[in-house]
Design an enzyme around this catalytic site. Structure first.
Site, PDB file in Angstrom:
ATOM      1  N   HIS A 188       0.839  -0.975   0.354  1.00  0.00           N
ATOM      2  CA  HIS A 188       0.014  -0.047  -0.249  1.00  0.00           C
ATOM      3  C   HIS A 188       0.574   1.037  -0.174  1.00  0.00           C
ATOM      4  O   HIS A 188       0.636   2.277  -0.038  1.00  0.00           O
ATOM      5  CB  HIS A 188      -1.058  -0.109   0.959  1.00  0.00           C
ATOM      6  CG  HIS A 188      -2.360  -0.847   0.948  1.00  0.00           C
ATOM      7  ND1 HIS A 188      -2.164  -2.130   1.033  1.00  0.00           N
ATOM      8  CD2 HIS A 188      -2.914  -0.591   0.334  1.00  0.00           C
ATOM      9  CE1 HIS A 188      -3.221  -2.757   0.431  1.00  0.00           C
ATOM     10  NE2 HIS A 188      -4.256  -2.192  -0.020  1.00  0.00           N
ATOM     11  N   GLU A 428     -12.709 -10.192  -6.790  1.00  0.00           N
ATOM     12  CA  GLU A 428     -11.190 -10.255  -6.692  1.00  0.00           C
ATOM     13  C   GLU A 428     -10.475 -11.444  -6.017  1.00  0.00           C
ATOM     14  O   GLU A 428      -9.214 -11.515  -5.650  1.00  0.00           O
ATOM     15  CB  GLU A 428     -10.165  -8.408  -5.673  1.00  0.00           C
ATOM     16  CG  GLU A 428     -11.391  -9.487  -4.021  1.00  0.00           C
ATOM     17  CD  GLU A 428     -10.567  -7.539  -3.678  1.00  0.00           C
ATOM     18  OE1 GLU A 428      -9.798  -6.735  -3.626  1.00  0.00           O
ATOM     19  OE2 GLU A 428     -11.926  -6.643  -2.563  1.00  0.00           O
ATOM     20  N   ASP A 452      -5.598  -8.623  -5.545  1.00  0.00           N
ATOM     21  CA  ASP A 452      -5.476  -9.295  -4.970  1.00  0.00           C
ATOM     22  C   ASP A 452      -5.719 -10.672  -6.010  1.00  0.00           C
ATOM     23  O   ASP A 452      -5.788 -11.643  -5.636  1.00  0.00           O
ATOM     24  CB  ASP A 452      -6.428  -9.330  -4.271  1.00  0.00           C
ATOM     25  CG  ASP A 452      -6.092  -8.534  -2.350  1.00  0.00           C
ATOM     26  OD1 ASP A 452      -5.073  -9.286  -2.144  1.00  0.00           O
ATOM     27  OD2 ASP A 452      -7.036  -7.481  -2.460  1.00  0.00           O
ATOM     28  N   ARG A 462       1.483 -11.035  -2.045  1.00  0.00           N
ATOM     29  CA  ARG A 462       1.563  -9.353  -3.209  1.00  0.00           C
ATOM     30  C   ARG A 462       2.140  -8.453  -2.406  1.00  0.00           C
ATOM     31  O   ARG A 462       3.243  -7.491  -2.467  1.00  0.00           O
ATOM     32  CB  ARG A 462       0.525  -8.892  -3.655  1.00  0.00           C
ATOM     33  CG  ARG A 462      -0.179  -8.869  -2.206  1.00  0.00           C
ATOM     34  CD  ARG A 462      -2.100  -7.906  -2.441  1.00  0.00           C
ATOM     35  NE  ARG A 462      -1.874  -6.147  -2.275  1.00  0.00           N
ATOM     36  CZ  ARG A 462      -3.076  -5.866  -2.206  1.00  0.00           C
ATOM     37  NH1 ARG A 462      -3.710  -6.212  -2.092  1.00  0.00           N
ATOM     38  NH2 ARG A 462      -3.036  -3.953  -2.157  1.00  0.00           N
ATOM     39  N   CYS A 499     -10.242  -1.782 -11.276  1.00  0.00           N
ATOM     40  CA  CYS A 499      -9.470  -0.857 -10.017  1.00  0.00           C
ATOM     41  C   CYS A 499      -8.197  -1.230  -9.337  1.00  0.00           C
ATOM     42  O   CYS A 499      -7.842  -0.501  -8.438  1.00  0.00           O
ATOM     43  CB  CYS A 499     -10.721  -0.891  -8.836  1.00  0.00           C
ATOM     44  SG  CYS A 499     -10.939  -1.978  -7.685  1.00  0.00           S
TER      45      CYS A 499
END
Ligand code: PEP
Ligand code: MG
Length: 538
Positions: A188, A428, A452, A462, A499
């Site tokens: 993030h 996802e 995801d 990830r 997204c």
């Protein structure tokens, strides 16, 4: 001059002073003191500084999220003036001849235990507040700055790693770039760098002694240049100037439609983490917000954001977007986004664990508060809701039942809200993609979370930097799943967007448009480059 080689996670150039970000160690030692008056003075000085710091935060929060956002901070300010609290700290210093840090920590523990044991819910909730103000005082006594960045000028933040809750506290106007030793391209922090449109590097083996000296981040080559010589600095200043000019050129695409030459329209939306990102959304001319990661509201505080705080935040975003679509994703806590006050158990595999919609269905009181805030805020703009981490039809049924309860309660209480809010789900998980034909008739839209979806399809964490080379979001399996989802959505007459970060991969823009993807939601800095590609397509 020293050149360190790392890996770029977002392009661009930054030139500025380096600030080595230190995790703040709040552990307190009991130390004997001789001069009680001097310790009283230290405590008093820290208390005044904490009150002043809070005032700055209150002013900032009121401007950004409105009065309700500042309410908690105002309570904290009042508590710092509470006579019982002050007397307790002074009494411990005086009677036990101990340092102010220890006296504050002990008072914090005692008071929060006392509040926690009360019957009244309001008083119970004060336990966290009193802990918070004690931590704030300890930080001041230890000489930590509020956000780890001292000084006025923006800096290059250098750190071992930065968690979502740390990045969310950073003052964005003060950050030129992120440079970390650990972290992965899909973390993030990387997403935040893209949103802020600033270069970021990982795998940089920096030294603490670099704090305060000049540095250059080259987001193209992945190089971190410390104390550049004159010639190098001049070269990069020129490149930075070119970058700024290029950005200016792209601005000509503002207010233009995102359509191919043959007239096919793509909805080009932006991803945001909160109100702080709105300026960048508007500057880059996003046509809507395709992903509002609402969990950042939860990460920004030490307690659950109240319905009113959330309502104000969603309303502000909706009003600023002036009728353009704003898709709020309900909170996706868990996995890499951990929050102490949620009291989540330690898990062996958090990415496969108790997160997102699973928490919401298991703890509906948290979910309902958020839904109430969203349905109320929907009166002020074009808000839609999206649910993360869906794997089955039964989850959608359970969500719908809770949504109905929320609407009924709002009706019964006479609280104004909007009935016909669009509701979609994130695709996802491979499960959701594979059964997208069954899910499509139940919802208004799909938004594919490729971060995801790639993680779960390829069985690759990830967050694990070692696996970056295996994390191939262009994998045929991922692309086939995307195509399947788009086709199934269209058969049911609903639309599909992307997204996840793959949506911003300009090498795939044409592929996605040809597949029939209806919307791309990307970090604001990608809006204009993607618009340019689409407008050049046949
Ligand atoms: C995704 O998984 O692609 C996504 C958009 O959600 P997040 O990155 O917040 O998990
Ligand atoms: Mg996700």
């Amino acid at each position: 001059m020293k050149v360190l080689k790392g890996k770029s996670i977002f392009k661009g150039i930054a030139i500025g002073r380096i600030a080595v970000y230190k995790k703040q160690d709040l552990a307190v030692k009991r130390e004997h003191i001789d001069d009680v008056q001097a310790e009283f003075a230290r405590f008093e000085e820290a208390r005044q500084k904490a009150i002043d710091d809070l005032q700055k935060l209150i002013d900032k929060a009121s401007a950004e999220v409105g009065e309700a956002g500042a309410a908690v901070l105002e309570v904290h300010q009042m508590m710092l003036d509470d006579e019982d609290y002050i007397d307790s700290v002074r009494n411990i210093i005086d009677s036990e001849l101990v340092n102010a840090e220890y006296a504050v920590a002990t008072t914090g523990d005692n008071f929060s235990e006392m509040f926690a044991s009360m019957d009244d819910d309001y008083m119970k909730a004060r336990a966290l507040d009193v802990k918070d103000i004690s931590e704030r005082l300890i930080k001041v006594l230890k000489g930590y700055e509020d956000n780890g960045i001292a000084g006025e000028d923006p800096v290059i933040i250098v750190a071992d790693d930065l968690g979502p809750s740390e990045t969310v506290q950073l003052d964005r106007d003060k950050v030129l770039s992120f440079v970390t030793r650990h972290g992965s391209s899909n973390s993030h922090t990387a997403i935040l760098a893209r949103t802020m449109n600033i270069p970021a590097l990982i795998e940089i083996d920096y030294e603490d002694s670099m704090d305060g000296v000049m540095g250059i981040v080259d987001g193209q080559s992945g190089e971190f240049i410390v104390e550049p010589d004159e010639e190098t600095e001049a070269k990069y200043r020129k490149l930075l100037q070119d970058e700024i000019e290029n950005r200016e050129m792209l601005k000509e695409l503002k207010d233009k439609a995102t359509v191919t030459k043959s007239g096919r329209k793509l909805n080009l939306y932006a991803n945001i983490g909160g109100i702080k990102d709105l300026a960048s959304v508007l500057q880059n001319d996003a046509e809507g917000i395709g992903l509002f990661r609402s969990e950042f509201l939860y990460l920004a505080d030490n307690d659950y954001p109240s319905e009113e705080e959330q309502f104000q935040a969603y309303k502000t975003v909706a009003q600023n977007m002036a009728g353009k679509k704003v898709i709020i994703r309900t909170m996706d806590i868990g996995a890499d986004k951990q929050i102490d006050y949620f009291g989540l158990d330690h898990e062996e595999n958090p990415a496969l664990g108790y997160r997102a919609i699973r928490i919401c269905l298991d703890r509906p009181e948290i979910f309902k508060t958020q839904l109430r805030a969203i349905f109320r805020a929907a009166m002020y703009g074009n808000i839609a809701i999206m649910y993360p981490m869906i794997t089955s039809l039964s989850e959608i049924k359970r969500i719908k039942a809770i949504v109905e309860e929320v609407k009924q309660e709002l009706k019964d209480q006479g609280v104004p809200f909007r009935e016909d809010v669009e509701q979609g789900i994130m695709i996802e998980t491979p499960a959701a993609a594979v059964i997208s034909d069954l899910l499509a008739p139940e919802v208004d839209f799909f938004s594919i979370g490729t971060n995801d979806l790639t993680q779960y399809t390829l069985a690759i964490d990830r967050q694990n930097a070692k696996l970056d080379e295996f994390y191939d979001a262009h994998h045929e399996a991922v692309l086939r799943l995307i195509k399947l989802v788009v086709d199934n959505s269209h058969k049911a007459g609903i639309w599909t967007g992307i997204c996840g970060e793959l949506g911003a991969d300009t090498s795939l823009t044409e592929t996605f448009v040809k597949m029939g993807v209806d919307e791309l939601s990307v970090s604001p800095s990608f809006i204009l480059p993607i618009r340019k590609i689409v407008r050049n397509m046949d």
